[in-house]
Design a protein around this motif. Structure first.
Motif, PDB file in Angstrom:
ATOM      1  N   VAL A  43       0.852  -1.193   0.000  1.00 56.50           N
ATOM      2  CA  VAL A  43       0.000   0.000   0.000  1.00 56.50           C
ATOM      3  C   VAL A  43       0.883   1.236   0.000  1.00 56.50           C
ATOM      4  O   VAL A  43       1.785   1.374   0.827  1.00 56.50           O
ATOM      5  CB  VAL A  43      -0.935   0.015   1.228  1.00 56.50           C
ATOM      6  N   SER A  44       0.620   2.138  -0.925  1.00 59.44           N
ATOM      7  CA  SER A  44       1.402   3.366  -1.002  1.00 59.44           C
ATOM      8  C   SER A  44       0.952   4.360   0.065  1.00 59.44           C
ATOM      9  O   SER A  44      -0.250   4.565   0.254  1.00 59.44           O
ATOM     10  CB  SER A  44       1.244   3.996  -2.389  1.00 59.44           C
ATOM     11  N   GLY A 205       8.088   2.391  -6.080  1.00 57.27           N
ATOM     12  CA  GLY A 205       8.239   1.377  -5.042  1.00 57.27           C
ATOM     13  C   GLY A 205       7.644   0.050  -5.446  1.00 57.27           C
ATOM     14  O   GLY A 205       8.218  -1.019  -5.172  1.00 57.27           O
ATOM     15  N   GLN A 206       6.498   0.079  -6.100  1.00 58.11           N
ATOM     16  CA  GLN A 206       5.861  -1.157  -6.548  1.00 58.11           C
ATOM     17  C   GLN A 206       6.729  -1.873  -7.571  1.00 58.11           C
ATOM     18  O   GLN A 206       6.906  -3.099  -7.505  1.00 58.11           O
ATOM     19  CB  GLN A 206       4.494  -0.837  -7.156  1.00 58.11           C
ATOM     20  N   ALA A 211      10.297  -6.323  -8.954  1.00 54.77           N
ATOM     21  CA  ALA A 211      11.464  -6.801  -9.695  1.00 54.77           C
ATOM     22  C   ALA A 211      12.399  -7.607  -8.803  1.00 54.77           C
ATOM     23  O   ALA A 211      12.915  -8.663  -9.206  1.00 54.77           O
ATOM     24  CB  ALA A 211      12.210  -5.613 -10.308  1.00 54.77           C
ATOM     25  N   PHE A 212      12.623  -7.164  -7.572  1.00 53.20           N
ATOM     26  CA  PHE A 212      13.548  -7.866  -6.679  1.00 53.20           C
ATOM     27  C   PHE A 212      13.004  -9.210  -6.205  1.00 53.20           C
ATOM     28  O   PHE A 212      13.760 -10.005  -5.642  1.00 53.20           O
ATOM     29  CB  PHE A 212      13.885  -6.988  -5.473  1.00 53.20           C
ATOM     30  N   VAL A 221      17.944  -4.399 -12.704  1.00 58.02           N
ATOM     31  CA  VAL A 221      17.463  -4.021 -14.037  1.00 58.02           C
ATOM     32  C   VAL A 221      16.110  -3.324 -13.933  1.00 58.02           C
ATOM     33  O   VAL A 221      15.856  -2.314 -14.608  1.00 58.02           O
ATOM     34  CB  VAL A 221      17.356  -5.268 -14.945  1.00 58.02           C
ATOM     35  N   GLY A 222      15.229  -3.834 -13.075  1.00 58.61           N
ATOM     36  CA  GLY A 222      13.921  -3.218 -12.904  1.00 58.61           C
ATOM     37  C   GLY A 222      14.014  -1.808 -12.361  1.00 58.61           C
ATOM     38  O   GLY A 222      13.257  -0.918 -12.777  1.00 58.61           O
ATOM     39  N   THR A 223      14.946  -1.586 -11.437  1.00 59.91           N
ATOM     40  CA  THR A 223      15.126  -0.242 -10.880  1.00 59.91           C
ATOM     41  C   THR A 223      15.575   0.738 -11.951  1.00 59.91           C
ATOM     42  O   THR A 223      15.050   1.864 -12.052  1.00 59.91           O
ATOM     43  CB  THR A 223      16.156  -0.277  -9.743  1.00 59.91           C
TER      44      THR A 223
END
Length: 341
Positions: A43-44, A205-206, A211-212, A221-223
């Motif tokens: 949740v953001s 953040g999502q 990705a991690f 890579v996703g970051t």
């Protein structure tokens, strides 16, 4: 005597803004505290800030909202622009270039296609053009941050902003849950999976957290892929500002600048960070301050958002958000599998 002199030295407008700014800060702090205490990583805090603001709106009543209105207006405009500008301190040209030309092209093409698809689908679903643009930008670029940046350039209604942020955050949360399962079924390599997550999941953040989940290589890579999308925020905001200026705007008053000052600052920070001119302490501080200011702005928007107007939007904007999310996920995955080794 000294107290009287000091009070006279402070502009009256600044004094009037204090209650609204303080309340917005309290809402932002409360949102981050809830996420931390309850462990709500999916949740953001930005969404919680909106919800807390809407709750506070009901508690304050009409008289309380009148007292906080000057500070709310200040938080929604100048402070919001500062927050968007500070996002540039997290981006460097070298890190983005590590994706390679093909990776950069796939992400940019999918982003542009998603924006166009959102406009088309919005018309088909009879969603208000302004709301459709906000949902499209939030989906294509970086969730709530992109919605807020576009808002600063186009002067969208607070109710549209609140709906768009809730919509793209919900869709991004669903992506977080589904992507690891889909990646396993599709047998994606870590690099391809990370690139897919960074290229298509909404919030920073999502995208990074998703990705991690497939290991360190996928996470890195996703970051980087997500940072490239954040960097593309500048040309998108400039383009939408041009469209708004050509139309004359939706509200009375001067037209938005073709190159808003916060976009200029955003680009300057990217250049300075890429050149190694930003100390680590400055970059770390920007990484903390920007999300908090964004949460303040959303809490302030929640204070101004009328629930009756939100309900009047109906389910069609949500269908637009879901359709845009599915389109971006599909387009970016096809491009990744087709163009990348």
């Amino acid at each position: 005597m000294i107290r009287i002199v000091l009070l006279r030295a402070v502009p009256v407008a600044a004094l009037r803004a204090i209650p609204g700014v303080a309340l917005s800060a309290a809402l932002a702090a409360g949102a981050f505290a809830l996420v931390h205490l309850l462990g709500l990583r999916a949740v953001s805090p930005l969404v919680l800030a909106v919800l807390l603001g809407m709750v506070a709106r009901g508690v304050l009543g009409r008289g309380g909202r009148a007292v906080t209105r000057p500070g709310v207006a200040f938080t929604v405009r100048p402070l919001l622009r500062v927050a968007v500008m500070l996002l540039g301190a997290q981006v460097t040209v070298d890190r983005i270039a590590a994706l390679g030309g093909a990776g950069l092209a796939v992400i940019a093409a999918a982003l542009a296609a998603c924006l166009g698809f959102s406009v088309w689908l919005g018309r088909a679903l009879r969603v208000e053009p302004g709301l459709a643009r906000l949902i499209g930008a939030g989906t294509a670029i970086c969730g709530a941050s992109a919605v807020l940046a576009v808002t600063s350039a186009t002067r969208a209604d607070e109710e549209d902003v609140a709906y768009a942020i809730a919509c793209v955050t919900l869709c991004g949360t669903l992506s977080m849950l589904l992507y690891p399962l889909l990646a396993e079924g599709l047998a994606l390599a870590p690099r391809a999976y990370g690139l897919w997550a960074g290229a298509s999941i909404h919030e920073v953040g999502q995208a990074v957290a998703t990705a991690f989940q497939n290991g360190r290589e996928a996470g890195e890579v996703g970051t980087i892929a997500k940072l490239w999308r954040v960097a593309l925020l500048a040309p998108v905001v400039i383009g939408m500002g041009l469209v708004e200026a050509r139309r004359g705007g939706n509200v009375p008053g001067p037209r938005p600048a073709l190159l808003p000052w916060f976009v200029t600052g955003f680009l300057i920070l990217i250049a300075a960070n890429s050149a190694g001119l930003l100390p680590d302490a400055v970059r770390q501080a920007a990484g903390w301050v920007a999300p908090f200011l964004l949460a303040m702005a959303l809490g302030a928007m929640g204070l101004d958002a009328d629930p009756a107007k939100l309900r009047a939007r109906g389910p069609r904007p949500l269908l637009l958000g879901l359709g845009a999310t599915l389109f971006l996920a599909s387009a970016s995955l096809i491009g990744i599998l087709w163009l990348l080794p």
